[in-house]
Design an enzyme around this catalytic site. Structure first.
Site, short mmCIF file in Angstrom:
data_model
loop_
_atom_site.label_atom_id
_atom_site.label_comp_id
_atom_site.label_asym_id
_atom_site.label_seq_id
_atom_site.Cartn_x
_atom_site.Cartn_y
_atom_site.Cartn_z
N ALA A 117 40.03 -12.29 9.57
CA ALA A 117 39.64 -12.59 11.46
C ALA A 117 40.58 -14.20 10.93
CB ALA A 117 38.88 -12.00 11.52
N LYS A 118 40.81 -14.14 12.19
CA LYS A 118 41.44 -15.40 12.80
C LYS A 118 40.73 -15.54 14.32
CE LYS A 118 41.91 -19.21 11.37
NZ LYS A 118 41.73 -20.24 10.07
#
Ligand code: NAD
Length: 428
Positions: A117-118
């Site tokens: 994720a980011k």
């Protein structure tokens, strides 16, 4: 009365390659080598979830500014998603999507049970007060309280964020669940459940993977010189740890400029200077100023881009003199530069391998929080170094098996692991 404005910078520089396209072009080559079936290809190329939030924050002048923030969950096949949060005025959705996918591949390369994720907020933290940043961080956390979770999605620091922001995030999330939730975020201050060794972990992994590559290339420590772009967390720790190992760091740079010393820069002095001068190298006297662009093509054996994306391009790649590039930053090499670098015989330890020491020790922090137990610095370092060396060897052997670059080999290792797990788990 408060006024409402959405803080948004102009589109990113036109000559910057889209990082999502850069990532996908490597993904496509690796998928072809693996003979990935169409169904799995489609699952892995698409992010699971993309959340865009607009966060109203009262600024110190009493006016309300609305910030745009993102959280992209690329994939959770291997486990809860993991990835940093970036505060930068140039953050944009395609960049966050690419960074989220890189997290999936990175966790798979080092074989830790996380997806990718980011997150990011379009803002310029250098122009904001601590209070403004705190309110923005807490508002972002609240907006994403149903996305984050110690077994769902676990943020961490990235450019523009650090332990301070992670502490606010942990506190705000804990309020929403009515109990202290240490494991919801990593990169926390040591006193509140951070791990020993986390601060230097990414730089340490860059150093370990660089030394592993040097062994394969028969490069001797005492004869090897290095240029490092970026002198923040990753760049300065990489420089310090390489310097301590006996490598000669001839060039370093940060946003304020680049500095060259053919006899080698004393990195302890450079770090002390930076710490005493507002976190910047500007005016450093232990080396002479050089053109920042020339650092990348300077007369050194090893080049470590440890700042931002897309700095090695088809335009400067033909002039690179280093034999080895070790990517501290995420996505520092545009995909269009890959064939040029490969044809020149330059070895590249790719970002998803070289800078994965950070997420590895983040994983250790999460494990310690879940255990309610603290490991010693020696335990952290020994385990992280072993994971980095094993990952390097696996990628190296894969590159020999298929006669491909280390970069494509890293993607092959990662995609193969995620694809195999997907087959076992199954879909709808
Ligand atoms: P940071 O904010 O601590 O440092 C960034 C450094 O780069 C600063 O010294 C800044 O002055 C410099 N910089 C910015 N633009 C530059 C330019 N155009 N030329 C030269 N220097 C420039 O960030 P960081 O945490 O060190 O992250 C650097 C890179 O490493 C990013 O790509 C990040 O995604 C990646 N990364 C970081 C971690 C981590 O644990 N911090 C882990 C994996 C990957």
């Amino acid at each position: 009365m408060a006024t409402h404005t959405v803080y948004k910078e102009p589109a990113p520089l036109i000559d910057r390659e889209n990082p999502l396209e850069s990532m996908m072009s490597r993904f496509n080559v690796a998928a072809e080598i693996l003979g990935l079936d169409e169904e799995t290809y489609n699952v892995l190329k698409t992010p699971d979830k993309q959340v865009i939030v607009h966060i109203p924050v009262t600024m110190d002048n009493g006016k309300v500014r609305v910030f745009e923030g993102y959280r992209v969950i690329h994939n959770t096949i291997l486990g809860p998603s993991k990835g940093g949060i970036r505060y930068d005025k140039n953050v944009y959705l395609d960049e966050v999507k690419a960074l989220a996918a890189w997290m999936t591949w990175k966790c798979a390369v080092v074989d830790i049970p996380y997806g990718g994720a980011k997150g990011g907020i379009i803002c310029d933290p250098t122009t904001m007060s601590a209070g403004e940043i705190e309110r923005m961080t807490r508002a972002y956390t609240l907006a994403l309280k149903d996305v984050f979770g110690p077994d769902r999605d676990i943020p961490a620091p990235d450019m523009g964020t650090g332990p301070r922001e992670m502490a606010w995030l942990m506190d705000e999330f804990s309020k929403t669940v009515g109990m202290t939730s240490s494991a919801v975020v990593t990169g926390k201050p040591l006193v509140m459940g951070g791990s020993l060794g986390r601060t230097e972990a990414t730089g340490r992994g860059v150093m370990v993977s660089c030394l592993a590559a040097m062994v394969k290339l028969d490069m001797k420590i005492e004869e090897t010189s290095v240029a490092i772009q970026g002198f923040g967390n990753v760049g300065s720790w990489t420089a310090k740890l390489m310097f301590d190992k006996g490598l000669k760091i001839k060039a370093v740079s940060d946003i304020s400029g680049a500095y060259w010393n053919a006899d080698g820069i004393n990195i302890d002095e450079a770090i002390a200077y930076k710490n005493a001068h507002g976190g910047r190298l500007e005016g450093f006297t232990g080396a002479v100023p050089m053109d920042p662009d020339e650092l990348l093509t300077s007369e050194v054996d090893v080049l470590v881009p440890a700042a931002v994306e897309d700095v090695i391009t088809e335009h400067n790649a033909p002039y690179i003199k280093a034999k080895l590039i070790v990517e501290g930053a995420n996505g520092p090499t545009a995909a269009s530069a890959d064939p040029i670098i490969y044809a020149k015989g330059i070895s590249v330890v790719p970002d998803i391998l070289a800078n994965s020491g950070g997420v590895t020790v983040s994983y250790f922090e999460w494990v310690q929080n879940k255990q309610g137990f603290k490991w010693t610095a020696e335990m952290v370092t020994e385990r992280a170094d072993r994971i980095m060396s094993d990952a390097f060897e696996k990628v190296y052997q894969t590159s020999l098996k298929y006669n491909i670059s280390l970069r494509i080999a890293a993607y092959v290792v990662a995609i193969d692991k995620v694809a195999q797990t997907y087959k076992f788990r199954g879909g709808f």
